[in-house]
Design a protein around this motif. Structure first.
Motif, PDB file in Angstrom:
ATOM      1  N   ALA A 112       0.868  -1.173   0.000  1.00 25.23           N
ATOM      2  CA  ALA A 112       0.000   0.000   0.000  1.00 25.23           C
ATOM      3  C   ALA A 112       0.910   1.229   0.000  1.00 25.23           C
ATOM      4  CB  ALA A 112      -0.889  -0.012   1.224  1.00 25.23           C
ATOM      5  N   PRO A 115       4.448   5.341   3.999  1.00 31.59           N
ATOM      6  CA  PRO A 115       4.307   6.620   4.697  1.00 31.59           C
ATOM      7  C   PRO A 115       5.196   7.678   4.040  1.00 31.59           C
ATOM      8  CG  PRO A 115       5.514   5.028   6.041  1.00 31.59           C
ATOM      9  CD  PRO A 115       4.985   4.285   4.859  1.00 31.59           C
ATOM     10  N   GLY A 121       2.371  11.486  13.758  1.00 30.84           N
ATOM     11  CA  GLY A 121       1.507  10.556  14.475  1.00 30.84           C
ATOM     12  C   GLY A 121       1.555   9.127  13.985  1.00 30.84           C
ATOM     13  N   LEU A 122       2.589   8.802  13.236  1.00 34.88           N
ATOM     14  CA  LEU A 122       2.701   7.454  12.703  1.00 34.88           C
ATOM     15  C   LEU A 122       3.895   6.783  13.387  1.00 34.88           C
ATOM     16  CD1 LEU A 122       1.062   6.152  10.420  1.00 34.88           C
ATOM     17  CD2 LEU A 122       2.858   6.821   8.841  1.00 34.88           C
ATOM     18  N   LEU A 125       6.972   2.262  11.236  1.00 32.35           N
ATOM     19  CA  LEU A 125       6.378   1.048  10.676  1.00 32.35           C
ATOM     20  C   LEU A 125       7.441   0.027  10.282  1.00 32.35           C
ATOM     21  CD1 LEU A 125       3.545   2.685   8.536  1.00 32.35           C
ATOM     22  CD2 LEU A 125       3.450   1.819  10.873  1.00 32.35           C
ATOM     23  N   SER A 185     -12.457   2.076  18.668  1.00 30.69           N
ATOM     24  CA  SER A 185     -11.643   1.917  17.458  1.00 30.69           C
ATOM     25  C   SER A 185     -10.593   3.020  17.383  1.00 30.69           C
ATOM     26  CB  SER A 185     -12.514   1.892  16.212  1.00 30.69           C
ATOM     27  OG  SER A 185     -13.004   3.169  15.914  1.00 30.69           O
ATOM     28  N   SER A 319      -2.823   3.203  18.249  1.00 35.69           N
ATOM     29  CA  SER A 319      -2.329   3.656  16.945  1.00 35.69           C
ATOM     30  C   SER A 319      -0.868   4.069  16.995  1.00 35.69           C
ATOM     31  CB  SER A 319      -3.163   4.833  16.437  1.00 35.69           C
ATOM     32  OG  SER A 319      -4.462   4.421  16.119  1.00 35.69           O
ATOM     33  N   LYS A 320      -0.431   4.669  18.108  1.00 41.09           N
ATOM     34  CA  LYS A 320       0.951   5.146  18.192  1.00 41.09           C
ATOM     35  C   LYS A 320       1.873   4.069  18.769  1.00 41.09           C
ATOM     36  CE  LYS A 320      -1.211   9.071  17.493  1.00 41.09           C
ATOM     37  NZ  LYS A 320      -1.582   9.406  16.110  1.00 41.09           N
ATOM     38  N   TYR A 323       0.111   0.049  15.865  1.00 37.40           N
ATOM     39  CA  TYR A 323       0.060   0.638  14.521  1.00 37.40           C
ATOM     40  C   TYR A 323      -1.371   1.068  14.202  1.00 37.40           C
ATOM     41  CZ  TYR A 323      -1.536  -4.034  13.107  1.00 37.40           C
ATOM     42  OH  TYR A 323      -2.229  -5.202  12.997  1.00 37.40           O
ATOM     43  N   PRO A 324      -1.515   2.077  13.343  1.00 38.05           N
ATOM     44  CA  PRO A 324      -2.825   2.705  13.144  1.00 38.05           C
ATOM     45  C   PRO A 324      -3.879   1.818  12.495  1.00 38.05           C
ATOM     46  CG  PRO A 324      -1.073   4.196  12.453  1.00 38.05           C
ATOM     47  CD  PRO A 324      -0.436   2.857  12.701  1.00 38.05           C
ATOM     48  N   SER A 325      -3.508   0.962  11.535  1.00 41.32           N
ATOM     49  CA  SER A 325      -4.559   0.218  10.839  1.00 41.32           C
ATOM     50  C   SER A 325      -5.137  -0.893  11.724  1.00 41.32           C
ATOM     51  CB  SER A 325      -4.066  -0.340   9.501  1.00 41.32           C
ATOM     52  OG  SER A 325      -3.291  -1.493   9.689  1.00 41.32           O
ATOM     53  N   LEU A 326      -4.599  -1.028  12.934  1.00 39.19           N
ATOM     54  CA  LEU A 326      -5.186  -1.934  13.929  1.00 39.19           C
ATOM     55  C   LEU A 326      -6.549  -1.406  14.391  1.00 39.19           C
ATOM     56  CD1 LEU A 326      -4.582  -4.354  15.840  1.00 39.19           C
ATOM     57  CD2 LEU A 326      -3.473  -2.737  17.378  1.00 39.19           C
ATOM     58  N   ARG A 327      -6.699  -0.082  14.410  1.00 40.73           N
ATOM     59  CA  ARG A 327      -7.936   0.590  14.830  1.00 40.73           C
ATOM     60  C   ARG A 327      -8.437   0.088  16.187  1.00 40.73           C
ATOM     61  NH1 ARG A 327      -6.801   4.128  13.763  1.00 40.73           N
ATOM     62  NH2 ARG A 327      -8.750   5.146  14.234  1.00 40.73           N
ATOM     63  N   GLU A 356      -8.197  -9.097  16.482  1.00 42.89           N
ATOM     64  CA  GLU A 356      -7.122  -8.191  16.882  1.00 42.89           C
ATOM     65  C   GLU A 356      -7.111  -7.978  18.394  1.00 42.89           C
ATOM     66  OE1 GLU A 356      -8.901  -7.614  14.219  1.00 42.89           O
ATOM     67  OE2 GLU A 356      -7.614  -6.904  12.588  1.00 42.89           O
TER      68      GLU A 356
ATOM     69  N   ALA B 146       4.885  -2.886   5.878  1.00 41.56           N
ATOM     70  CA  ALA B 146       4.876  -1.680   6.704  1.00 41.56           C
ATOM     71  C   ALA B 146       3.747  -0.744   6.261  1.00 41.56           C
ATOM     72  CB  ALA B 146       6.220  -0.977   6.619  1.00 41.56           C
ATOM     73  N   ALA B 147       3.612  -0.588   4.942  1.00 40.07           N
ATOM     74  CA  ALA B 147       2.633   0.370   4.446  1.00 40.07           C
ATOM     75  C   ALA B 147       1.194  -0.050   4.763  1.00 40.07           C
ATOM     76  CB  ALA B 147       2.803   0.548   2.943  1.00 40.07           C
ATOM     77  N   ASP B 148       0.966  -1.339   5.018  1.00 35.95           N
ATOM     78  CA  ASP B 148      -0.386  -1.802   5.382  1.00 35.95           C
ATOM     79  C   ASP B 148      -0.764  -1.375   6.797  1.00 35.95           C
ATOM     80  OD1 ASP B 148      -0.418  -3.172   2.975  1.00 35.95           O
ATOM     81  OD2 ASP B 148       0.349  -5.017   3.878  1.00 35.95           O
ATOM     82  N   MET B 149       0.225  -0.862   7.539  1.00 34.62           N
ATOM     83  CA  MET B 149      -0.011  -0.594   8.952  1.00 34.62           C
ATOM     84  C   MET B 149      -0.353   0.868   9.242  1.00 34.62           C
ATOM     85  SD  MET B 149       3.207  -2.871  10.094  1.00 34.62           S
ATOM     86  CE  MET B 149       2.962  -2.676  11.846  1.00 34.62           C
ATOM     87  N   ALA B 150      -0.229   1.721   8.235  1.00 35.53           N
ATOM     88  CA  ALA B 150      -0.516   3.143   8.437  1.00 35.53           C
ATOM     89  C   ALA B 150      -2.027   3.362   8.547  1.00 35.53           C
ATOM     90  CB  ALA B 150       0.067   3.940   7.285  1.00 35.53           C
ATOM     91  N   TYR B 151      -2.443   4.603   8.674  1.00 35.54           N
ATOM     92  CA  TYR B 151      -3.869   4.893   8.756  1.00 35.54           C
ATOM     93  C   TYR B 151      -4.552   4.420   7.494  1.00 35.54           C
ATOM     94  CZ  TYR B 151      -3.366   7.426  13.058  1.00 35.54           C
ATOM     95  OH  TYR B 151      -3.130   7.724  14.361  1.00 35.54           O
ATOM     96  N   PRO B 152      -5.608   3.625   7.642  1.00 30.01           N
ATOM     97  CA  PRO B 152      -6.298   3.113   6.454  1.00 30.01           C
ATOM     98  C   PRO B 152      -7.248   4.170   5.903  1.00 30.01           C
ATOM     99  CG  PRO B 152      -7.398   2.303   8.420  1.00 30.01           C
ATOM    100  CD  PRO B 152      -6.237   3.156   8.895  1.00 30.01           C
ATOM    101  N   GLY B 351     -12.204   4.575  10.541  1.00 29.34           N
ATOM    102  CA  GLY B 351     -12.263   3.317   9.806  1.00 29.34           C
ATOM    103  C   GLY B 351     -12.060   2.110  10.706  1.00 29.34           C
ATOM    104  N   ALA B 353     -10.318  -1.988  11.326  1.00 28.99           N
ATOM    105  CA  ALA B 353      -9.090  -2.775  11.159  1.00 28.99           C
ATOM    106  C   ALA B 353      -9.023  -3.349   9.745  1.00 28.99           C
ATOM    107  CB  ALA B 353      -9.058  -3.894  12.191  1.00 28.99           C
ATOM    108  N   THR B 354      -7.844  -3.284   9.137  1.00 31.20           N
ATOM    109  CA  THR B 354      -7.753  -3.695   7.739  1.00 31.20           C
ATOM    110  C   THR B 354      -7.543  -5.183   7.547  1.00 31.20           C
ATOM    111  OG1 THR B 354      -5.443  -3.089   7.791  1.00 31.20           O
ATOM    112  CG2 THR B 354      -6.958  -1.484   6.866  1.00 31.20           C
TER     113      THR B 354
END
Lengths: 481, 481
Positions: A112, A115, A121-122, A125, A185, A319-320, A323-327, A356, B146-152, B351, B353-354
Motif C-alpha cells: 500500500a 508513509p 503521528g505514525l 512502521l 476503534s 495507533s501510536k 500501529y494505526p490500521s489496527l484501529r 485483533e 509496513a505500508a499496510d499498517m498506516a492509517y487506512p 475506519g 481494522a484492515t
C-alpha cells in the motif's frame, strides 16, 4: 480519451461551504478513482483548464490537486501531452486494488502507499515486530472456536480490558478495573462516545488552542459550543478557561504532551483543572495519545492518576504504540458512568472485531508490548536527534528547531516574513507530509512553523530528506525581506 | 465473604428512567463482573433480599437476574447456602478471562460462551469454513507490509469495496461503484452514519411496526422523532406512512424479509415507497440483513435495484453471511451523497481494522463466499424444517408454526390466554434464547408468539431442544383458560 476520463470523474460534486478546501476535494476524488480502478494506468486526465471550467474554480485549484497527486506518484506530467495516471501504480502506490489476490499463489502482495516523510503521528512502521505479531495472529486464527464468532461484548474482549488495566496501573499511574475500560476503534471513536453520553446540544467545551483539528470537528458535529483556551509553556491556561467558560461541561486536554506544541501540563495547572472540574461538575477528557514516548526523564504520570473525584475520562490509543490500521483504543470511564457509557456505546455500534483484540491481549500479557515500547523509545530518541541535527546542518541560521522532551514530531521555525502555510504547501506538492503549525490555531496565535514527524525517518536518510525539503521550500525563504 | 462480594459489585448504578429493565441491568453487571474476574468461581453472591434492599428494588427483580445467570451457567444455586459463582466457568462459559494466554503453549483456548439454543440472527457457527478462513488470515498476517499498517482509508479497503460492488450487482441486482461503498462495523454503525449525515433534530423517521428495537433506540438517541408504521402481509403499509408523516426525512425498512415478521415488501408497495421518497425528497434505509437466506424460490432483488432516483441507502452486513464477531458491514451511498457520507464517516471514526477487510476481500474474490452462501442456504433449509417439525411433534395442537420463505428464525404462536413475554422469560431462565414477538411492537398489535432462531440447531438436536422448551413453558400453557 479525454471524454471518457471526464465521464469517469462524474461522481465529483464540490462542496462549497465545506471545511475541506476545494483542491483537497478534487485530490481525494481523483485518488479514490485511481485506487478503485475507475481511472486506470495510462488514462489521460482532463486539462486543468477544462476541469477548472467545468467546476467553475480557479485553475490554480486544479493545479494544486494535480501537483500533490504527481508528488505522490499517482499522476505523471507529460508536458504538452497532458497528465496521465502513472503506469507504475499497481505495484507501488495503489492499495492492492489492481491485482486480485488468489489463494494458491498469493506471492508478496503489492505494498500500500508507503508513509510519506515527516508524516505525523505514525509509529516507525519499519521497526514493528511483524514476525511475532503475525505468528500470534495465525495462532489465534487457527484456534478460533465457534463461540468466538458470535456477537462479542460491545465493551470489548475481557482479557484485553484486563491487560490494559494492568498496563495503566504499571505505566501511567492509573488505577481502574477492567470493567471501567471500554474498547474503542481509537481516539475519534472514544471522543464521539463521550460526546453522545455526556453532551447536550450547545454545551460548552474547552479546547486547547492550538489543537488537533479533528477533535473540534467531531465536537462541532455533536453540536457542542467550542471555547478555545490558549496554551502556553505550562500547557492549557486553566484560569483563562474558568474566566471564559466556568460552566463548560467538558474540557479536552493532552496533558502529557500537548498536541501540537509538545509542552506538558504543569502540576499546578493539573490540580487547578481537576479542582475546577470537581467544583463545577465538569468532565475532562485526557487524550494520552503518545505519552509513552519521552526521551528525557521518565514518562509523566497521567492526569487521571491525580483524579480523586473521578472527573477524568482517560482515552488511550494503540495507533501510536502499535500501529494505526489496527484501529483499537480504549476509554476509562469513571465507575459512576460505566453503565451509561456501555449503553451509549451499544447504541453506536456493537463493538469491534475480536481477532485483533485477542492478539493485542496476548501481545501485552506475554511481555512483547513492554519490550516493544522500550525499543521504540530508544529508536525514536535517535531518530529525533538525527532529524534535528540534519535540519540544523541543512538550513543553518534559517531554522530554529523546537525540540520537546517527548512525542513523535518536532517543530521547525523559520522566523518571520514567510508563511508556514506556503512552505507546507510547497513541501506537500513535493511529496513530503509537512503540516503548518499556524493551521492548528483557533484564535490564539501560536506562531508559525512546520510540524515534522521524525518516527519514520531512519537516521541514515535524515540528511537526504532534509535536503529534499530544503530544495522544495528554499525560494520563499531566500526571497523574504 | 458476602461483604467482599458486595463490595466487588459496587460499580452497579441502576438507571431508573432507562429502556433496559432493572433485572437486565443487574444481570449484565454481574455477568461482566464474572467475565472480568471481579467475581471469581466459588464467590458467594449477596442474598436476593440483601441486594434488593440495597437497590430499593423488588426481590423478584433480583430473582429474575439470578435465574437467568443460573440458566446460563454463571451461577449455581446452593439452597440455604446461597448462590455462588460456578466453579466450572473458566473452561466453559467465561470468555477466556480466567486463563491468561501464553505464547509458548497456548493449547486450545477456552471457548467463549456458546450460542444458546434459538438465538436469533446468528449464523450456523458450527458450519463456518474455519480452516480456509484461518489459512487466509495467517497468509495475510504474514504478508503484512509496513505500508499496510498506516492509517487506512476510513471509507474502507478498496479491493473489498470492489468485491462488494461485484457481489451486489450479481446477487442483489444493485448497481453501484466501489466509490459509493463505505465499510462499516455493521448495521448499527451504518445507521448512525446515516443519522449523523442526514438527520436534523426532531426529523420524523418511519419505522416498521413491529421492528428490530435497536434501530429505534439509535434513532431516538440521534434525536429523531419515530413514527411507527404498521406492517401487514405485504410489508410496510406505505399509505399509512404517507397519511401519518408525509414529510418524514427517512424510512427504515427491511424489504426482503421484514424483521421480525418475515414478510416481503410487495412490488406495488416497493414502487409506492420509492415514489413517496422521490416526490418528498425523503431517504430510505434498506436494511438487507439476511436476504441471502431464502428457501423457496430465489432471493428477491433488493429494493435498491428499483431505485432510479437514488433515494435508497442500502445497508448490508457480514454478521449473518460470515460471522458477527467480524464486525464488518457496508453502506451504499447515492452518488450525490458520497462526499458528504465520507466526511461524516471521518468525523465518527477513522475506519476499521484492515486485516479482516483484506481477508473478506480475498474470501469473496477467490469464490469461497459464493460457495459458503450456497452451503448455508441448504443447511438452513433443513434446520428450518427440522425445527418446525419437532415443534409440531412436541407441542401438537398447542402450537402454530409461522414459517416464511426466508430468514433465520420462525415464529411459534401459542394462541390466546397466555403471555408470550411470560413464556419467553421462563424459557430464558432455563437457558434458551427465546424472544417474545409482542416485545417487538411499538403501537401496532402484531400478535403474540415466540421468535425462534433455527440456524444453530442441528437436525439431530431439534427434538431434544423442543422438549426442553416444552418442559420450561408447559405450565402456563396447561393452566390457561
Amino acid at each position: 480519451m479525454i471524454r471518457s476520463t471526464t465521464k469517469r470523474l462524474r461522481g465529483l460534486a464540490l462542496i462549497r461551504d465545506d471545511d475541506i478546501p476545494l483542491y483537497r476535494q478534487i485530490y481525494e476524488h481523483i485518488r479514490t478513482a485511481i485506487r478503485t480502478g475507475q481511472l486506470r494506468p495510462g488514462d489521460r486526465l482532463p486539462s486543468t483548464r477544462g476541469l477548472a471550467e467545468r467546476f467553475g474554480t480557479a485553475r490554480g485549484t486544479i493545479d494544486a490537486a494535480y501537483a500533490i497527486l504527481t508528488g505522490e506518484g499517482y499522476l505523471i506530467g507529460r508536458g504538452p501531452a497532458g497528465t496521465v495516471v502513472s503506469a507504475e501504480l499497481d505495484s507501488r502506490t495503489i492499495a492492492g486494488a489492481a491485482s486480485k489476490p488468489r489463494l494458491r499463489s498469493p506471492g508478496p502482495r503489492p505494498a500500500a502507499e508507503a508513509p510519506r516523510p515527516f508524516q505525523m503521528g505514525l509509529p516507525a512502521l519499519d521497526a514493528f515486530p511483524r514476525k511475532v505479531w503475525s505468528r500470534l495472529v495465525a495462532r489465534h486464527a487457527r484456534g478460533f472456536a465457534a463461540a468466538d464468532m458470535a456477537y462479542p461484548d460491545p465493551a470489548g474482549y475481557a482479557p484485553l480490558r484486563e491487560a490494559i488495566a494492568g498496563y495503566l496501573a504499571a505505566s501511567r499511574g492509573v488505577r481502574c478495573t477492567a470493567g471501567q475500560i471500554l474498547i474503542t476503534s481509537g481516539y475519534q471513536d472514544a471522543l464521539n462516545l463521550v460526546a453522545s453520553a455526556l453532551l447536550q446540544r450547545g454545551d460548552k467545551v474547552w479546547l486547547e488552542d492550538p489543537n488537533y483539528p479533528p477533535t473540534g470537528e467531531a465536537l462541532k458535529a455533536a453540536d457542542a459550543t467550542l471555547v478555545p483556551i490558549p496554551v502556553d509553556a505550562e500547557g492549557l491556561r486553566v484560569f483563562d478557561g474558568v474566566a471564559r467558560a466556568r460552566r463548560a461541561t467538558l474540557a479536552v486536554v493532552t496533558p502529557s504532551h500537548q498536541s501540537p506544541l509538545g509542552v506538558a501540563l504543569s502540576l499546578p495547572r493539573r490540580l487547578a483543572l481537576l479542582s475546577w472540574a470537581s467544583v463545577s461538575g465538569a468532565w475532562i477528557i485526557e487524550d494520552d495519545y503518545d505519552s509513552e514516548f519521552r526521551y528525557i526523564g521518565r514518562p509523566l504520570p497521567a492526569l487521571k492518576s491525580l483524579d480523586r473525584d473521578e472527573r477524568v475520562l482517560y482515552v488511550g490509543t494503540f495507533s501510536k504504540v502499535l500501529y494505526p490500521s489496527l484501529r483499537l483504543g480504549y476509554l476509562v470511564a469513571p465507575e459512576s458512568q460505566v453503565a451509561r457509557f456501555a449503553r451509549f456505546n451499544r447504541l453506536r455500534h456493537l463493538g469491534h472485531a475480536t481477532l485483533e483484540q485477542r492478539v493485542v491481549a496476548d501481545f501485552m500479557t506475554a511481555g512483547y508490548f513492554a519490550r516493544h515500547l522500550k525499543r521504540m523509545r530508544a529508536l525514536y530518541a535517535s531518530r529525533r536527534l538525527a532529524l534535528s541535527e540534519s535540519l540544523l546542518a541543512v538550513f543553518g541560521d534559517w531554522i530554529a528547531v523546537d525540540l520537546k522532551p517527548g512525542g513523535m514530531h518536532l517543530i521547525a521555525r523559520f522566523g518571520d516574513g514567510v508563511s508556514d502555510v506556503n512552505l507546507a504547501q510547497l513541501a506537500q506538492a513535493g511529496g513530503l507530509s509537512v503540516e503548518a503549525l499556524s493551521r492548528r490555531a483557533a484564535t490564539h496565535r501560536c506562531g508559525q512553523g512546520l510540524l515534522l514527524g521524525f518516527t519514520n525517518i531512519a537516521e541514515q536518510d535524515a540528511l537526504d530528506i532534509c535536503q529534499r525539503l530544503h530544495h522544495l521550500i528554499r525560494k520563499p525563504l531566500e526571497n523574504r525581506a
